[in-house]
Design a protein around this motif. Structure first.
Motif: not given
Length: 81
Positions: A66-73
């Motif tokens: 699943p894709e996630m924004p870099y800030s969440e990563f």
């Protein structure tokens, strides 16, 4: 012949045809003279490419992450997850 004179070299046979000799046979046989099984067949190459694409689709089309924004990563990495 005197005893110290060099021996004459033997005559050499001609090596073959020259590039400009019209009687020279062609280097490769024309395609029309080849047997049918030795001819280029586009169907074989299309089947080969199709088979390779099918194998790639079967073996390398795994479940996508699943894709996630870099800030969440970054937040997950800092949290240790």
């Amino acid at each position: 012949m005197p005893p110290h004179s060099p021996k004459p070299e033997p005559r050499r046979a001609p090596r073959g045809y020259s590039d400009t000799d019209p009687a020279r046979p062609p280097r490769r046989p024309p395609l029309r003279d080849l047997k049918p099984r030795a001819r280029f067949s586009l169907a074989y190459y299309l089947a080969l490419i199709g088979g390779m694409l099918a194998l790639q689709w079967i073996f390398f089309s795994g479940i996508d992450a699943p894709e996630m924004p870099y800030s969440e990563f970054r937040a997950a990495v800092e949290a240790g997850r």
